[in-house]
Design a protein around this motif. Structure first.
Motif, PDB file in Angstrom:
ATOM      1  N   GLN A 175      27.948  42.280  34.636  1.00  0.00           N
ATOM      2  CA  GLN A 175      26.626  42.052  34.035  1.00  0.00           C
ATOM      3  C   GLN A 175      25.871  40.967  34.799  1.00  0.00           C
ATOM      4  OE1 GLN A 175      25.274  43.817  31.434  1.00  0.00           O
ATOM      5  NE2 GLN A 175      23.372  42.697  31.687  1.00  0.00           N
ATOM      6  N   GLN A 176      26.569  39.876  35.131  1.00  0.00           N
ATOM      7  CA  GLN A 176      25.908  38.820  35.901  1.00  0.00           C
ATOM      8  C   GLN A 176      25.563  39.324  37.309  1.00  0.00           C
ATOM      9  OE1 GLN A 176      27.761  35.252  37.749  1.00  0.00           O
ATOM     10  NE2 GLN A 176      26.552  34.103  36.259  1.00  0.00           N
ATOM     11  N   ASP A 179      22.388  41.196  37.080  1.00  0.00           N
ATOM     12  CA  ASP A 179      21.300  40.249  36.839  1.00  0.00           C
ATOM     13  C   ASP A 179      20.917  39.507  38.123  1.00  0.00           C
ATOM     14  OD1 ASP A 179      19.562  38.910  34.860  1.00  0.00           O
ATOM     15  OD2 ASP A 179      20.711  37.135  35.398  1.00  0.00           O
ATOM     16  N   TYR A 199      24.141  52.638  31.544  1.00  0.00           N
ATOM     17  CA  TYR A 199      24.652  51.443  30.872  1.00  0.00           C
ATOM     18  C   TYR A 199      23.493  50.633  30.293  1.00  0.00           C
ATOM     19  CZ  TYR A 199      26.606  46.661  30.832  1.00  0.00           C
ATOM     20  OH  TYR A 199      26.972  45.386  30.497  1.00  0.00           O
ATOM     21  N   GLY A 201      23.290  47.597  29.266  1.00  0.00           N
ATOM     22  CA  GLY A 201      23.151  46.249  29.804  1.00  0.00           C
ATOM     23  C   GLY A 201      22.288  46.219  31.049  1.00  0.00           C
ATOM     24  N   ASP A 276      27.494  49.856  40.872  1.00  0.00           N
ATOM     25  CA  ASP A 276      28.395  49.259  39.885  1.00  0.00           C
ATOM     26  C   ASP A 276      29.676  50.097  39.920  1.00  0.00           C
ATOM     27  OD1 ASP A 276      29.672  48.214  37.692  1.00  0.00           O
ATOM     28  OD2 ASP A 276      27.982  48.418  36.316  1.00  0.00           O
TER      29      ASP A 276
END
Length: 467
Positions: A175-176, A179, A199, A201, A276
């Protein structure tokens, strides 16, 4: 009235197509809450169908709680209350589970490995060795890139030494990583491509950057490339977020041919791929070959993100990111601005854990354990749910993605709420779409937390609810 026009397909009953179309209009606010829907005769004339078809469509809308019939007045749009509150409800349920009532539920929502497979003893041994070896230094801040030993271990053990260790950035989970990548390359009103569904997120990150999100339909072997090409011809795209193996939520895996084609398109249309690499360690079918987008990238177009949290110890929050050389400095700055550095002690312990061969043994154990659960869930879905759902087997990962048959007058939100009353928790598909109504017939079942008896019991309950 033009908004009610619909092009029918031959695979689905017309009344269902009409109901789904109107439901989507209500959700995206093209039909306001409380707005009167066309009369039965009026809509039947406009769409060229008989009045019984429209009656059935309106009955379906009323049953699903998105329309209300007023005697002598007509049928009116009504946005479902649970639709508005679903994310909050889902979050609250999940907090309760994590708060200590897990034993009361059959949990089909898990995205990380089960605690019974956590390598606690081996990791404790690694931690003790690090503390004996490094002492107080184990707690000091590292280079913002991350602990040098771990970056070298990642390069040597997972990439055969083909990367530049200085270009590997240690992050606090996927997730980071998403970001950081978004902050480094995406500006307001940039066009970002995502898989449909994807996803949640990642969707939230791109929305926070105020990007324009464009969706490309997922197929069994990756996105629909023809649709992707059409979008690229019409729009200047900054980046494309993909999950290359056992995509969340569909379970789809990209074919190597499709990966190469997309990489060529990235070069031709000048966009970058945020890869990812999700659960690629858990491959249960020997016909699936592991080759990431990054490993095939000859144009330096891939921002590669990998999390150790999903398949190792969720609490250690460690992953890594490998950017194109062009974005190395921007990504490093983005990381520093986020949290300076990831835990030094955990990085050192993970480095030693990998170097002493524990990692390889742990992944072998997980594959054996989860392949058996995967096969059991696949068998029960086929034998118990039978004609009530449509799905395809992902051949790896931790989830199945199911579509409720059109013959059943229930959407995933209603199924979620009914399952909850029976102490079964599923993930409704509406969470994975930019426009959540696109996912109202889908739900995800995970087998990472539920054991084999729970899997059978939970699917039996779902079957009963779908009658």
């Amino acid at each position: 009235m033009e908004k009610y026009n619909i092009v029918f397909n031959e695979d689905t009953p017309k009344y269902l197509q009409i109901a789904n179309h109107i439901k989507k209009l209500i959700y995206i606010k093209k039909v306001a809450e409380g707005e009167k829907l066309p009369s039965i005769r009026e809509l039947s004339r406009m769409l060229g169908v008989n009045t019984v078809t429209i009656v059935n469509a309106y009955n379906r809308l009323e049953h699903e709680g998105v329309a209300i019939r007023k005697i002598g007045s007509g049928t009116y749009a009504k946005e479902k209350e649970e639709n508005r509150n679903l994310l909050k409800e889902y979050s609250n349920i999940y907090k309760k589970i994590n708060g200590g009532t897990l034993k009361d539920y059959i949990d089909f929502t898990g995205e990380t490995t089960c605690s019974e497979f956590f390598p606690v003893e081996n990791f404790k041994e690694a931690l003790n060795k690090v503390l004996d070896r490094d002492g107080a230094e184990a707690f000091t801040y590292q280079d913002s890139l991350g602990y040098d030993g771990l970056r070298k271990s990642i390069n040597n053990h997972f990439w055969g030494g083909k990367l530049d260790s200085e270009n590997i950035l240690i992050v606090s989970g996927a997730q980071q990583g998403i970001d950081i990548a978004a902050k480094a390359i995406i500006n307001v009103n940039d066009n970002v491509l995502v898989e449909k569904p994807t996803y949640s997120g990642a969707l939230n990150v791109f929305k926070s950057r105020r990007a324009n999100i464009l969706e490309v339909d997922m197929l069994q072997d990756g996105v629909d490339v023809n649709m992707l090409k059409k979008l690229l011809k019409k729009n200047k795209v900054k980046c494309f977020y993909v999950m290359s193996y056992f995509q969340n939520p569909t379970g789809s895996t990209y074919s190597i041919e499709k990966k190469k084609e997309i990489l060529n398109l990235a070069e031709e249309y000048d966009f970058y791929i945020i890869e990812d690499d999700y659960l690629s360690e858990l491959i249960y079918d020997e016909n699936i070959e592991y080759k990431s987008f990054k490993s095939l990238d000859i144009y330096d177009r891939v921002i590669y993100i990998k999390s150790f949290s999903k398949i190792f110890l969720p609490g250690i929050r460690i992953g890594y990111l490998v950017p194109p050389i062009k974005f190395s400095e921007a990504m490093q700055n983005s990381k520093v601005n986020t949290d300076i550095t990831t835990s030094s002690l955990m990085q050192r312990a993970l480095d030693l854990y990998i170097n002493e061969g524990y990692w390889r043994k742990h992944i072998k154990l997980l594959n054996e354990a989860y392949k058996s659960r995967y096969l059991v869930m696949e068998k029960f879905i086929k034998s118990i749910l039978e004609t009530k759902v449509d799905f395809y087997s992902p051949r790896g990962g931790l989830n199945f993605y199911l579509r409720i048959s059109d013959k059943i007058a229930m959407d995933s939100i209603e199924l979620f709420n009914k399952c909850k009353k029976y102490k079964v928790i599923i993930t409704p598909g509406v969470l994975f779409y930019k426009n959540s109504m696109d996912g109202d017939r889908y739900f995800r079942l995970g087998f990472s937390v539920a054991n084999i008896p729970e899997i059978e019991k939970g699917i039996q309950i779902i079957n009963k609810l779908l009658q």
